[in-house]
Write a protein that holds these residues in place. Structure first.
Motif: not given
Ligand code: HEM
Length: 229
Positions: A42-50, A113-122
């Motif tokens: 999740v944190w890797a995804g947050y940094v990537l999204g930012a 899109a990958t980060v957004y769908t990951g946030l919805e799933l989380y």
């Protein structure tokens, strides 16, 4: 837009370079951790999204070769560049070439899109993250309301009545747990789909970098490290 490469010049600013290698690192950390190390994932995804968000803004206000206006070309120019690649005579660009420019936009869109769908799933699975508790309010829920009944209609039809009653009781008379399960499956499928499509783009991106480096006899990877070409 073609320029002489006789001298070594500064092309990529630190935002582009640090951003690029942060994207590479965080994408693969997230890819290889998944559910096993959810917090790291999740944190890797947050940094990537930012980084992606920042890069999108930088595309409008950043340095010359970082701007979208510097490397987004007409379809005709992209086709001419690709034809030139086949013949070995493609024009040299100091910044991103026209094909690379399209690829960068696609990468940024698919990463988003990958980060957004990951946030919805989380939000659905763990009730955590910035989208948690936004049921029915987010853009994703509107998409869901339209698509889930279509995509998962057959699953619902085949569900056992006694199970439905159980879930009705658990959710206070509504079939919320059925909906949650459908929603979870929906976002999970989309998250996996966008991840795999992004991986495919990355493979094409790296192939393009190798081909372009060979053709123009310049080390593009080194340039993305030092900023100089
Ligand atoms: C180890 C594998 C990779 C290598 C060697 C590599 C190399 C490069 C190079 C050389 C460029 C500049 C191309 C040019 O000169 O026009 C570039 C740009 C870019 N790459 Fe990669 N890349 C890799 C993996 C990735 C991954 C995994 C992502 C996404 C997660 C990515 C996203 C991007 C983006 C968005 C740009 C545009 C940079 C910018 O303008 O900010 N790359 N890459």
């Amino acid at each position: 837009m073609s320029e002489s490469k006789a001298n070594s010049i500064q092309v990529w600013d630190p935002v582009v370079r640090i951003g690029h290698w942060t994207l590479v690192t965080t994408f693969f950390i997230a890819y290889f951790t998944e559910d096993d190390l959810l917090t790291v994932h999740v944190w890797a995804g947050y940094v990537l999204g930012a980084v992606v968000l920042f890069r999108l803004v930088w595309g409008f206000v950043g340095t010359r070769h970082a701007r979208f206006s510097d490397f987004l070309k007409s379809p005709g120019t992209v086709v001419a560049y690709l034809k030139g690649l086949r013949k070995g005579s493609a024009e040299h660009y100091v910044g991103h070439n026209p094909a690379g420019g399209i690829m960068i936009i696609l990468l940024l869109l698919f990463l988003s899109a990958t980060v957004y769908t990951g946030l919805e799933l989380y939000a659905i699975e763990e009730n955590a993250g910035p989208l948690a508790g936004l049921d029915g309010a987010g853009a994703g829920d509107t998409v869901l309301a339209v698509l889930v009944p279509v995509a998962y209609a057959s699953d619902d039809d085949s569900s056992d009545d006694s199970n439905s009653n159980d879930s009705d009781e658990r959710s206070g008379g509504h079939r919320n747990s059925d909906i949650d399960e459908d929603a979870e499956e929906f976002w999970e499928d989309l998250h996996v789909l966008f991840t795999n499509l992004t991986l495919l783009l990355i493979a094409l991106h790296v192939t393009g970098v190798v081909i372009s480096s060979r053709l123009h006899k310049e080390n593009l990877v080194k340039a993305m490290l030092t900023g100089k070409k």
